[in-house]
Design a protein around this motif. Structure first.
Motif, short mmCIF file in Angstrom:
data_model
loop_
_atom_site.label_atom_id
_atom_site.label_comp_id
_atom_site.label_asym_id
_atom_site.label_seq_id
_atom_site.Cartn_x
_atom_site.Cartn_y
_atom_site.Cartn_z
N ILE A 115 0.86 -1.18 0.00
CA ILE A 115 0.00 0.00 0.00
C ILE A 115 0.89 1.23 0.00
O ILE A 115 1.82 1.33 0.81
N SER A 116 0.62 2.19 -0.89
CA SER A 116 1.30 3.48 -0.89
C SER A 116 0.30 4.56 -0.51
O SER A 116 -0.77 4.67 -1.13
N ILE A 117 0.65 5.35 0.51
CA ILE A 117 -0.16 6.50 0.92
C ILE A 117 0.65 7.73 0.58
O ILE A 117 1.65 8.05 1.24
N CYS A 118 0.24 8.44 -0.49
CA CYS A 118 1.08 9.49 -1.07
C CYS A 118 0.47 10.88 -1.02
O CYS A 118 1.18 11.85 -1.32
N MET A 119 -0.79 11.01 -0.70
CA MET A 119 -1.40 12.31 -0.45
C MET A 119 -2.82 12.08 0.02
O MET A 119 -3.44 11.07 -0.33
N GLY A 120 -3.32 13.02 0.82
CA GLY A 120 -4.69 12.94 1.30
C GLY A 120 -4.77 13.16 2.79
O GLY A 120 -3.76 13.37 3.48
N GLN A 121 -5.99 13.10 3.31
CA GLN A 121 -6.21 13.24 4.74
C GLN A 121 -7.36 12.35 5.16
O GLN A 121 -8.19 11.94 4.36
N LEU A 169 -3.17 21.82 -6.67
CA LEU A 169 -3.90 21.53 -5.43
C LEU A 169 -3.03 21.82 -4.21
O LEU A 169 -1.81 21.67 -4.26
N PRO A 170 -3.66 22.20 -3.08
CA PRO A 170 -2.89 22.34 -1.85
C PRO A 170 -2.42 20.97 -1.35
O PRO A 170 -3.06 19.95 -1.61
N ILE A 171 -1.31 20.98 -0.66
CA ILE A 171 -0.79 19.75 -0.09
C ILE A 171 -1.57 19.41 1.17
O ILE A 171 -1.71 20.23 2.07
N VAL A 172 -2.12 18.20 1.23
CA VAL A 172 -2.83 17.73 2.42
C VAL A 172 -2.33 16.32 2.74
O VAL A 172 -2.40 15.42 1.90
N PHE A 173 -1.80 16.16 3.94
CA PHE A 173 -1.28 14.86 4.35
C PHE A 173 -1.39 14.78 5.87
O PHE A 173 -0.46 15.11 6.60
N ASP A 174 -2.56 14.38 6.34
CA ASP A 174 -2.81 14.45 7.78
C ASP A 174 -3.87 13.45 8.19
O ASP A 174 -4.68 13.00 7.39
N ASN A 175 -3.83 13.12 9.47
CA ASN A 175 -4.78 12.20 10.10
C ASN A 175 -4.79 10.85 9.39
O ASN A 175 -5.79 10.42 8.81
N ILE A 176 -3.66 10.19 9.46
CA ILE A 176 -3.48 8.88 8.85
C ILE A 176 -3.36 7.85 9.97
O ILE A 176 -2.52 7.99 10.86
N LYS A 177 -4.20 6.83 9.91
CA LYS A 177 -4.21 5.79 10.94
C LYS A 177 -4.06 4.42 10.28
O LYS A 177 -4.79 4.10 9.35
N ILE A 178 -3.12 3.64 10.80
CA ILE A 178 -2.92 2.29 10.32
C ILE A 178 -3.03 1.37 11.53
O ILE A 178 -2.20 1.42 12.44
N LEU A 207 7.05 17.37 2.71
CA LEU A 207 6.26 18.24 3.59
C LEU A 207 7.11 19.31 4.26
O LEU A 207 6.59 20.21 4.91
N SER A 208 8.42 19.25 4.12
CA SER A 208 9.33 20.07 4.91
C SER A 208 9.21 21.56 4.58
O SER A 208 9.06 21.95 3.41
N ASP A 209 9.27 22.37 5.65
CA ASP A 209 9.41 23.83 5.54
C ASP A 209 8.30 24.49 4.74
O ASP A 209 8.53 25.46 4.01
N LYS A 210 7.07 23.98 4.87
CA LYS A 210 5.93 24.55 4.16
C LYS A 210 4.82 24.98 5.13
O LYS A 210 3.70 25.24 4.72
N GLY A 211 5.14 24.99 6.43
CA GLY A 211 4.14 25.34 7.42
C GLY A 211 3.07 24.28 7.59
O GLY A 211 1.94 24.59 7.99
N LEU A 212 3.40 23.03 7.30
CA LEU A 212 2.43 21.93 7.34
C LEU A 212 2.63 21.07 8.59
O LEU A 212 3.72 21.01 9.17
N SER A 213 1.57 20.37 8.95
CA SER A 213 1.62 19.39 10.02
C SER A 213 1.08 18.06 9.51
O SER A 213 0.24 18.03 8.61
N THR A 214 1.58 16.99 10.10
CA THR A 214 1.04 15.67 9.79
C THR A 214 0.95 14.87 11.08
O THR A 214 1.84 14.93 11.93
N ASN A 215 -0.14 14.17 11.23
CA ASN A 215 -0.34 13.32 12.41
C ASN A 215 -0.64 11.91 11.92
O ASN A 215 -1.59 11.68 11.17
#
Length: 276
Positions: A88-94, A126-135, A155-163
């Motif tokens: 499985i590849s998770i490459c973008m989304g929330q 599109l804006p970058i969205v990569f957050d709230n990923i649960k496995i 995701l680096s240095d773009k003011g983004l968060s990922t959880n």
């Protein structure tokens, strides 16, 4: 599954054509491909022998006709075997949840991971969205790469968060249980890995390469059970350590933004190192 909403796929069987593929190049023959879609559920899929990934989840960033970014994807109880690139590849989304996945024998072309958590494209329409990923409750076995791989540098240095939360991961016999690859810049959020069991790994149970300190999210690993690593019987301390945190780039920044809680090491008969 492209540019749509409200899709349910039940009990799919997908047999790829890696045994009959013409030519040796490429890596894009996916079993189930989800892009720019919302509210998608895949239940009880059986996927094998794909030239690329068993399941791919991402966004087509550069096309101007996208209606929305990938959001609310639920993958329940897939069984994925003998795919060539990743299970499985998770490459973008929330709001992406993968539950009770069984992934075995991934091999053929890099990165060869059971699950690859790797945001792609650092710019686009599109804006970058990569957050709230649960496995939850993933089982990976005998992957030529990592049971689970992280590569978050886009995701680096773009003011983004990922959880990201990984709960009850069990890996048996992959090259490495979990690896965090080169991530240099600032990213908010947190990565939590709870109750993993990594055993019989060919090299490490856990590896961090150029994952910088005070840059990317802190990785908290709670109650890890590490059993019989270095099954390749390497005499090199790098490859024989259960946990290896290194800088291949010889960075001036410290590496290894890691917190271990209640870790347990079951040393193998060769007496290999615990932590390097």
């Amino acid at each position: 599954v492209y540019n749509v909403r409200n899709v349910i796929i039940n009990n799919a069987t997908v047999i790829g054509e890696r045994d009959f593929h013409l030519g040796n190049g490429g890596e894009w023959g996916y079993g189930i491909h989800i892009e720019n879609s919302e509210n998608v559920t895949v239940n009880n899929a059986s996927i094998a022998n794909c030239w690329g990934d068993g399941i791919y989840i991402g966004n087509k960033m550069y096309s101007s006709n996208q209606r929305f970014s990938t959001n609310t994807i639920n993958i329940n109880s897939p069984v994925i075997e003998n795919c060539r690139r990743n299970g499985i590849s998770i490459c973008m989304g929330q709001n992406i949840t993968v539950k009770d996945a069984v992934i075995k024998n991934i091999n053929g072309t890099l990165p060869q991971a059971g699950i690859d958590i790797e945001p792609e494209w650092d710019r686009g329409v599109l804006p970058i969205v990569f957050d709230n990923i649960k496995i939850i409750n993933p089982y990976t076995e005998n992957c030529a790469g990592d049971g689970i791989q992280f590569f978050l540098n886009f995701l680096s240095d773009k003011g983004l968060s990922t959880n990201i939360a990984i709960i009850n991961h069990k890996d048996n016999g992959s090259n490495t249980g979990v690896t965090f690859y080169k991530t240099f810049g600032k990213i908010g959020g947190a990565i939590n890995i709870e109750n993993p069991e990594w055993k019989n790994n060919k090299t490490h149970a856990l590896k961090m390469i150029d994952y910088t300190y005070n840059g990317p999210p802190i990785v908290t690993i709670s109650n890890p059970q590490i059993i019989n690593w270095n099954r390749n019987n390497s005499s090199d301390s790098f490859f024989s350590s259960a946990i290896s945190i290194v800088s291949e780039e010889r960075l001036s920044n410290k590496v290894g933004n890691l917190k271990l809680v209640n870790s347990s090491f079951n040393y193998d008969k060769n007496g290999n190192n615990g932590v390097l």
